[in-house]
Scaffold this motif. Sequence first.
Motif, PDB file in Angstrom:
ATOM      1  N   LEU A   1      46.144  55.544   9.812  1.00  0.00           N
ATOM      2  CA  LEU A   1      46.440  54.495  10.802  1.00  0.00           C
ATOM      3  C   LEU A   1      47.809  54.671  11.473  1.00  0.00           C
ATOM      4  CD1 LEU A   1      44.833  51.158   9.593  1.00  0.00           C
ATOM      5  CD2 LEU A   1      43.942  52.960  11.077  1.00  0.00           C
ATOM      6  N   PRO A   2      48.837  55.146  10.753  1.00  0.00           N
ATOM      7  CA  PRO A   2      50.131  55.316  11.445  1.00  0.00           C
ATOM      8  C   PRO A   2      50.102  56.365  12.555  1.00  0.00           C
ATOM      9  CG  PRO A   2      50.428  55.294   9.052  1.00  0.00           C
ATOM     10  CD  PRO A   2      48.963  55.355   9.305  1.00  0.00           C
ATOM     11  N   ILE A   3      49.156  57.310  12.514  1.00  0.00           N
ATOM     12  CA  ILE A   3      49.166  58.371  13.526  1.00  0.00           C
ATOM     13  C   ILE A   3      48.005  58.244  14.504  1.00  0.00           C
ATOM     14  CG2 ILE A   3      50.347  60.061  12.069  1.00  0.00           C
ATOM     15  CD1 ILE A   3      47.529  61.290  11.551  1.00  0.00           C
ATOM     16  N   THR A   4      47.234  57.181  14.396  1.00  0.00           N
ATOM     17  CA  THR A   4      45.990  57.135  15.167  1.00  0.00           C
ATOM     18  C   THR A   4      46.217  56.673  16.606  1.00  0.00           C
ATOM     19  OG1 THR A   4      43.681  56.489  14.992  1.00  0.00           O
ATOM     20  CG2 THR A   4      45.315  54.751  14.716  1.00  0.00           C
ATOM     21  N   ARG A   5      45.210  56.865  17.441  1.00  0.00           N
ATOM     22  CA  ARG A   5      45.227  56.378  18.823  1.00  0.00           C
ATOM     23  C   ARG A   5      43.942  55.583  19.073  1.00  0.00           C
ATOM     24  NH1 ARG A   5      49.540  58.110  18.374  1.00  0.00           N
ATOM     25  NH2 ARG A   5      50.922  59.141  19.848  1.00  0.00           N
ATOM     26  N   TYR A   6      44.003  54.671  20.065  1.00  0.00           N
ATOM     27  CA  TYR A   6      42.817  53.896  20.430  1.00  0.00           C
ATOM     28  C   TYR A   6      42.332  54.331  21.802  1.00  0.00           C
ATOM     29  CZ  TYR A   6      43.776  50.883  16.454  1.00  0.00           C
ATOM     30  OH  TYR A   6      43.967  50.411  15.189  1.00  0.00           O
ATOM     31  N   ARG A   7      41.060  54.100  22.057  1.00  0.00           N
ATOM     32  CA  ARG A   7      40.522  54.438  23.379  1.00  0.00           C
ATOM     33  C   ARG A   7      41.028  53.426  24.403  1.00  0.00           C
ATOM     34  NH1 ARG A   7      34.493  54.360  21.144  1.00  0.00           N
ATOM     35  NH2 ARG A   7      35.526  52.777  19.906  1.00  0.00           N
ATOM     36  N   PRO A   8      41.155  53.840  25.658  1.00  0.00           N
ATOM     37  CA  PRO A   8      41.586  52.870  26.665  1.00  0.00           C
ATOM     38  C   PRO A   8      40.479  51.834  26.885  1.00  0.00           C
ATOM     39  CG  PRO A   8      40.963  54.941  27.694  1.00  0.00           C
ATOM     40  CD  PRO A   8      40.923  55.170  26.226  1.00  0.00           C
ATOM     41  N   GLY A   9      40.834  50.569  26.785  1.00  0.00           N
ATOM     42  CA  GLY A   9      39.820  49.521  26.924  1.00  0.00           C
ATOM     43  C   GLY A   9      39.529  49.205  28.372  1.00  0.00           C
ATOM     44  N   LEU A  10      39.099  50.203  29.135  1.00  0.00           N
ATOM     45  CA  LEU A  10      38.841  50.015  30.561  1.00  0.00           C
ATOM     46  C   LEU A  10      37.360  50.136  30.837  1.00  0.00           C
ATOM     47  CD1 LEU A  10      41.714  52.319  31.768  1.00  0.00           C
ATOM     48  CD2 LEU A  10      41.668  49.839  31.889  1.00  0.00           C
ATOM     49  N   ALA A  11      36.933  49.445  31.884  1.00  0.00           N
ATOM     50  CA  ALA A  11      35.503  49.459  32.187  1.00  0.00           C
ATOM     51  C   ALA A  11      35.031  50.848  32.572  1.00  0.00           C
ATOM     52  CB  ALA A  11      35.207  48.474  33.308  1.00  0.00           C
ATOM     53  N   ASN A  12      35.936  51.694  33.064  1.00  0.00           N
ATOM     54  CA  ASN A  12      35.518  53.041  33.460  1.00  0.00           C
ATOM     55  C   ASN A  12      35.357  53.980  32.272  1.00  0.00           C
ATOM     56  OD1 ASN A  12      35.071  53.047  36.198  1.00  0.00           O
ATOM     57  ND2 ASN A  12      37.254  53.234  36.682  1.00  0.00           N
ATOM     58  N   TYR A  13      35.895  53.572  31.115  1.00  0.00           N
ATOM     59  CA  TYR A  13      35.880  54.495  29.990  1.00  0.00           C
ATOM     60  C   TYR A  13      34.484  55.047  29.663  1.00  0.00           C
ATOM     61  CZ  TYR A  13      35.690  56.327  25.351  1.00  0.00           C
ATOM     62  OH  TYR A  13      35.399  57.138  24.296  1.00  0.00           O
ATOM     63  N   PRO A  14      33.436  54.189  29.582  1.00  0.00           N
ATOM     64  CA  PRO A  14      32.126  54.733  29.212  1.00  0.00           C
ATOM     65  C   PRO A  14      31.629  55.821  30.170  1.00  0.00           C
ATOM     66  CG  PRO A  14      32.122  52.357  29.018  1.00  0.00           C
ATOM     67  CD  PRO A  14      33.410  52.719  29.690  1.00  0.00           C
ATOM     68  N   LYS A  15      32.015  55.731  31.449  1.00  0.00           N
ATOM     69  CA  LYS A  15      31.576  56.758  32.405  1.00  0.00           C
ATOM     70  C   LYS A  15      32.276  58.081  32.110  1.00  0.00           C
ATOM     71  CE  LYS A  15      31.090  53.309  36.018  1.00  0.00           C
ATOM     72  NZ  LYS A  15      31.722  52.836  37.234  1.00  0.00           N
ATOM     73  N   VAL A  16      33.594  57.999  31.831  1.00  0.00           N
ATOM     74  CA  VAL A  16      34.331  59.221  31.505  1.00  0.00           C
ATOM     75  C   VAL A  16      33.795  59.795  30.200  1.00  0.00           C
ATOM     76  CG1 VAL A  16      36.605  60.163  30.981  1.00  0.00           C
ATOM     77  CG2 VAL A  16      36.359  58.387  32.718  1.00  0.00           C
ATOM     78  N   SER A  17      33.517  58.903  29.272  1.00  0.00           N
ATOM     79  CA  SER A  17      32.975  59.334  27.990  1.00  0.00           C
ATOM     80  C   SER A  17      31.656  60.082  28.195  1.00  0.00           C
ATOM     81  CB  SER A  17      32.766  58.107  27.098  1.00  0.00           C
ATOM     82  OG  SER A  17      32.125  58.462  25.914  1.00  0.00           O
ATOM     83  N   ALA A  18      30.802  59.553  29.062  1.00  0.00           N
ATOM     84  CA  ALA A  18      29.519  60.207  29.330  1.00  0.00           C
ATOM     85  C   ALA A  18      29.733  61.597  29.926  1.00  0.00           C
ATOM     86  CB  ALA A  18      28.670  59.345  30.265  1.00  0.00           C
ATOM     87  N   ALA A  19      30.745  61.714  30.811  1.00  0.00           N
ATOM     88  CA  ALA A  19      31.027  63.016  31.414  1.00  0.00           C
ATOM     89  C   ALA A  19      31.516  64.008  30.357  1.00  0.00           C
ATOM     90  CB  ALA A  19      32.062  62.866  32.529  1.00  0.00           C
TER      91      ALA A  19
END
Lengths: 458, 298
Positions: free
Chosen positions: A405-423
């Motif tokens: 947990l001290p070194i982790t990162r979170y995904r950007p909580g943006l509506a566009n994220y799922p589209k980038v993720s799909a790409a």
Amino acid sequence: MRRTKMFGLLAVCGLLAGCLGQTQGGDQARNADAKEITLTIVANAALGGKNARGANWLQNWVIPKFTEQQKAKGVTATIKFEQNGTGDEDFKTKVALDLKTGGGGDIIEIDGIWLGEFAQAGQIKPLDDVVGKTDWDGWNQIPKAVQGLGEFDGKRYGVPMGTDGRVLFFNKKLFAQAGLPADWQPKSWQDVLDAGAKLKALGVTPIQLNAGTAMGEATTMQGVLPALVGTGKPIYDNGKWQGDSSNVKDVLGLYQKIYGGGLGDPVLQQEANGRQRSFTLFSENKIGILLESDYFWRSVVEPKNGVAKMADRDAAVGWALVPAKTSGAGVGGQDFVSMSGGGVRVINPNTQYPKQAWEFMQFLNSAEAVKESLAGTAQLTQRQDVNDQVLSGDPMLSFIAEKVLPITRYRPGLANYPKVSAALQQATADVVSGKSPDDVARAYREAVVKAVGEENVG
Amino acid sequence: MASSVPDSSGLDSSGLGVRRAVGFVAPALVLIGIFLVFPALWTLYIGITNYQLTGPAAANPRVVGLDNVLEAVQDPLFTNSVWLTALFVLFSAVIGQNVLGFALAWLLRSASQWLRRTVEGLVLLSWILPSTVVAFLWFAVLSRDTGTLGLLLGSPETSWLVQYPMISLIIFNIWRGTAFSMLLYTSALAAVPPSQLETARLVGASGWQTVRDVVFPHIRGHVLTNTLLISLWTANDFTPFLLTSGGPNHQSEVLPVLIYRQALESGQLGYASAMSLLLLIGNLAVALVYLRLLRRRA
């Protein structure tokens, strides 16, 4: 005659136009004093199936307890649990359709990363708008970073259900046969590939790094993103999405080394049920190294309730931090990296009983309920007080809490994220099917530009 | 709009009177309106918007005109899908189901009663079983490691649905849909005058010559009708989704699957509706070709 037809058609079109999109809202105090209430909780969990432990908890502990509690207050509560046991993408589609048509349960468990698009669609609303006052002593127990999972645009939409961290799991039995240490900790991607080459000699699949579109978000979260932060730059950086950057090309190159170099099983990535199969293969000692979140430890190879049980889990399964490309090359100059996510419970804005739904939500997130939900096992729950009690008993989970947990990162909580993720998923699918990382990176950039606009791609 | 006024007996042959006739038809028209016309118009309308399942465009959709259609025809996923659909229809329906259905009907004519009943029963069974059940069975046959086909052929490492997705789907669809062609041709063959078949036999015509010169002219209309129906059904068939979900990497993504995935998995309802419109136009074009052929015969 013709004119009336035209008018008819226009009238129909006008009616249709009025139906698209949605505007909803209601009195927060509606039914606040009802003596008979019905609440439905929806989760991607099923008794005896997916997330069986959570399902069992809801059905056999939460519902009777809460009903009893309400009865003591003179309220007859009927609590229903709508079970699902399907892929995350299918579940999301179902929830979106439910919310869109004004239906769905009163409390819904969703992946935190869907929050943005549901919120922007108006399908869920900030908690304050739905139920009014949301003062609750439980907030003090939920760390800020975890609370962020339930927030969008600075507003609170739901209560998180805990978090997780990603590591490399490995099969110690196979490692022993291949002459690799039981306390393996790779320092670079090359170390992982070298271990893979040794495992290959055993005739097993050395490495499982999720790829392709069939695995959906599991490809992004347990494949591309942990690798990408290992190159020093997250997917969304300084307000821009990464295009065909050298970092993305490095990650695609890693995929090519694994799947083009015989260190992974390309066919498995393309099968409709590939992820579940990879779990089964790991539990049958046929996969050496697998990148997953602690979910794998808790719910997959878990000896009693896992979906791919390993009776000798505690002795056979090892774990190591995910290394950056090379030491110090990770995001923030880190040697090791991870990605985290987590579920969120939201209240349906269309609920008949907003006040009671919030009450139910508090009950679901009370220390007693959260502890009970673990059923004697350990997990990174949303509540610090519960974590302090339970994590020490499980070496894997305390490793996640202390080291990951001290070194982790979170995904950007943006509506566009799922589209980038799909790409990104499509890009890995293309590499696995044999295309060159450079060509794939170009196609990926085009896809992202199409999805989010040229100005938002770095 | 009628150019000549027919006499009243011609207009009202049942003697119901216009009002009562309308009353009888109205419930059916209402149903058609609600379940066919309305959804069709709705789809047309969504097709000209950027409507989405989630995100900002779900709350405030915008009319984008023909953009969706223009984007679709340039989208490699769409053209890929059209090509796959054409292959799927051609090989599994036009050739596969037609030929196999006719062959079964022709060969079973002279077979013994019990053999005919058994074969017909089996073929029908593959037609009437629910899609989900059938998909599960085929999964068991075609999957890797423990799949029946792999074990039979001694190559259990082959994942048929992943390595040969379109061929698997085509064979599957032939298996699935042959029953209809078989039934239709069985009854069509009953209409061929036995005396002509007898004559052909007496003059020494081979089996193929008999089919070509005696049988086919009689059943040409049936062939066209059958081909039209099975082509349209196959083009609109969603069962491939249950077997391959369009994968691997879009290699078996026929149009209905593409439309579903775009609409519900990617959430692009507007774009997918525009694709549906294109599929509809394609279906109409195919139907028109067949109808012309039929008319030419007449």
